[in-house]
Enzyme design. Structure first.
Site, PDB file in Angstrom:
ATOM      1  N   LYS A   2     -27.231 -15.435 -38.329  1.00  0.00           N
ATOM      2  CA  LYS A   2     -27.589 -14.900 -37.392  1.00  0.00           C
ATOM      3  C   LYS A   2     -26.430 -15.552 -35.935  1.00  0.00           C
ATOM      4  CE  LYS A   2     -30.577 -16.095 -33.712  1.00  0.00           C
ATOM      5  NZ  LYS A   2     -29.955 -15.710 -32.780  1.00  0.00           N
ATOM      6  N   GLU A  33     -27.571 -29.728 -37.973  1.00  0.00           N
ATOM      7  CA  GLU A  33     -26.482 -29.963 -36.582  1.00  0.00           C
ATOM      8  C   GLU A  33     -27.001 -29.857 -34.801  1.00  0.00           C
ATOM      9  OE1 GLU A  33     -23.982 -31.727 -37.557  1.00  0.00           O
ATOM     10  OE2 GLU A  33     -24.613 -31.335 -39.712  1.00  0.00           O
ATOM     11  N   CYS A  65     -21.463 -30.080 -27.841  1.00  0.00           N
ATOM     12  CA  CYS A  65     -21.972 -30.734 -28.345  1.00  0.00           C
ATOM     13  C   CYS A  65     -21.385 -32.341 -28.487  1.00  0.00           C
ATOM     14  CB  CYS A  65     -22.690 -29.975 -29.951  1.00  0.00           C
ATOM     15  SG  CYS A  65     -20.986 -30.324 -30.632  1.00  0.00           S
ATOM     16  N   GLU A  93     -29.532 -34.728 -22.530  1.00  0.00           N
ATOM     17  CA  GLU A  93     -27.648 -33.528 -22.775  1.00  0.00           C
ATOM     18  C   GLU A  93     -27.749 -32.629 -21.796  1.00  0.00           C
ATOM     19  OE1 GLU A  93     -27.694 -31.254 -25.864  1.00  0.00           O
ATOM     20  OE2 GLU A  93     -26.073 -31.215 -26.351  1.00  0.00           O
TER      21      GLU A  93
END
Ligand code: NAD
Length: 494
Positions: free
Chosen positions: A191, A266, A300, A398
């Site tokens: 997905k 992750e 990331c 972040e």
């Protein structure tokens, strides 16, 4: 900076593609979703709708899992050598259809075509090539024990893997799950992220063309809370391979945990780059800029926190001001573009909010700090901010956009503490010409990967992944194969 709409006509060898509405890919065929919902997919450089895709629901996921289960019996029994041949052909087809993939990934994510060609598509081919090699090496071991027996271990595939991927590197991050999972004899239901699912659909076609049997890779597009959730809970899914934000990852790990499904996570990052006073300054500046503008900061493993030894602090800020203002921002289909738009309006809004907070907290905008009007699209100026304290949310959280905060430090001890001083631990980096310092500091940084004197040196052979709130498990390298296999011991009495 490129600021002219007319320049859109300039192209690499690719132009904006026409993309048919997307169906689901289940059991080797394009399938209409049971679900009625459709999602508009927009070109981030214009904000215009380019196509629509299906919004799969639990019934669609169920069909994809059933197709996977059916295929698993045969695929898991295929020899490693045969799987290797097929995966190698996937790399070949990716290279043959490079222009198509570049165009689709660029228009979907807003990535510059030059970046897409050199990084996304090239890396995807390399990932398949690398795991084609490793497909033949997966094996158990014999063990000598003090009872009369022949004892050995087998490394067996897990079954149907549910892969859930984020919006920012769709092609690379799906390849880094599909290739090792299939190499180890698993099948997959993938997905992709709701906003950027187009390369996943094209890859379904590419894998089929390369000879991957029906049902071995199934792709369901759709909303995380519906299709993603259905994967997390489905009893026919044997493992979840998740890449995405820490917030959703935490939820996904807990939900998959209810079914005791193994998971790899992750998750987010907020890496520091440390520039010591003995650094090669030219290299350090180049690396610092790459680390925060690469993929428009939607990386990331980007380095949005620059920590600079105090004697260099003013000089670094001065050089950065000029160099960052000169980074070409513009149309992804212009080959000269280095920084494209952000992938979606909501990501741009998030960056604007953090810059607003930075200003409110007394941060000094060294360069940038504004949305860019290029006649539509989600553009933001690469932005450098100085003068924020360590506990500012702009430093701690972040941002995931083209924003760099710069802070001074006085000692190596302080630099390490500041670098390790967020909840994340995905990547870190340092710039120094002192070899002993490089090793000493690398060992103390809390991160899954540490780069010295450059940034983003990645290869399918080098494992990466997080510590702390950046997750667990490793992708790439032979290491990832452990998370796609289970060990069975066989002990035969003699
Ligand atoms: P996200 O967490 O919003 O979404 C990731 C995926 O999870 C998407 O496919 C989404 O549809 C799905 N999802 C959302 N809700 C779900 C639910 N309830 N159940 C199941 N699935 C659900 O992340 P994003 O915004 O697409 O990507 C950016 C984030 O990903 C950043 O935090 C970035 O650091 C991280 N990221 C990490 C890595 C890594 O390797 N560690 C790589 C790339 C991106």
């Amino acid at each position: 900076m490129r600021s002219h709409r007319e320049e859109r006509v300039m192209t690499d060898s690719v132009s904006r593609p026409h993309i048919e509405p997307g169906k689901l890919f289940i059991g080797g065929e394009w399938a209409e979703a049971f679900a009625k919902g459709r999602r508009d997919i927009t070109d981030p450089s214009t904000g215009q709708v380019i196509t629509t895709v299906a919004e799969a629901d639990a019934a669609d996921v169920d069909a994809a899992v059933a197709a996977g289960r059916k295929a698993f019996g045969t695929w898991s029994q295929t020899s490693g050598r045969e799987r290797a041949r097929i995966l190698h052909r996937v790399a070949d087809v990716i290279r043959r259809r490079e222009d198509e993939l570049v165009a689709v990934e660029s228009v979907d994510v807003g990535k510059p075509v030059s970046l897409c060609r050199a990084v996304d598509v090239a890396t995807a081919a390399e990932i398949y090539e690398y795991y084609s090699g490793l497909a033949q090496t997966i094996q158990g071991a014999t063990r000598h024990i003090p009872i009369p027996s022949h004892a050995y271990t087998r490394r067996e595939p897990l079954g149907v893997v549910g892969a859930i991927t984020p919006f920012n590197f769709p092609l690379i991050l799906s390849s880094s799950k599909i290739a090792p999972a299939l190499a180890a004899g698993n099948v997959m239901v993938h997905k992709p992220a709701e906003d950027t699912p187009l390369s996943a659909l094209l890859m379904a076609e590419i894998l089929a063309e390369a000879g991957v049997p029906d049902g071995v890779l199934n792709v369901v597009t759709g909303d995380g809370a519906v299709a993603g959730e259905a994967l997390l809970r489905h009893p026919g899914i044997d493992k979840i391979a998740f890449t995405g934000s820490t917030k959703i990852g935490r939820y996904a790990a807990a939900t998959a945990g209810e079914g005791l499904k193994p998971v790899t996570m992750e998750l987010g990052g907020n890496a520091a780059q440390i520039v010591f006073e003995d650094a090669d300054l030219d290299k350090a500046i180049g690396s610092a800029i790459k680390a925060f503008v690469f993929n428009t900061g939607q990386f990331c493993m980007g380095g949005p926190r620059l920590l600079v030894h105090r004697p260099l602090y003013d000089t670094v800020l001065e050089i950065l001001a000029g160099a960052v203002a000169g980074v070409p921002v513009g149309d992804p289909f212009d080959p000269a573009t280095v920084v494209g738009p952000m992938a979606a309006e909501r990501h741009l809004a998030k960056v604007e909010e953090y810059v607003r907070i930075a200003k409110e907290q007394g941060g000094r905008i060294v360069t940038g700090g504004e949305r860019l009007d290029l006649g539509g699209g989600y553009y933001y100026q690469p932005t450098v901010i100085a003068g924020l304290s360590d506990d500012s949310p702009v430093v701690q959280e972040e941002i995931f956009g083209p924003v760099l905060t710069v802070q001074p430090f006085d000692t190596e001890e302080e630099a390490v503490a500041m670098a390790n001083g967020t909840p994340y631990g995905l990547a870190a980096g340092l710039q120094t010409t002192d070899l002993a310092r490089a090793h000493r500091v690398a060992a103390r940084l809390e991160a899954g990967i540490v780069w010295v004197n450059d940034w983003a040196m990645l290869d399918p052979a080098i494992p990466f992944g997080g510590v702390k709130q950046s997750g667990y498990g490793r992708e790439y390298g032979p290491e990832v194969l452990e998370s796609y296999t289970k060990v069975k011991s066989v002990v035969i009495a003699l």
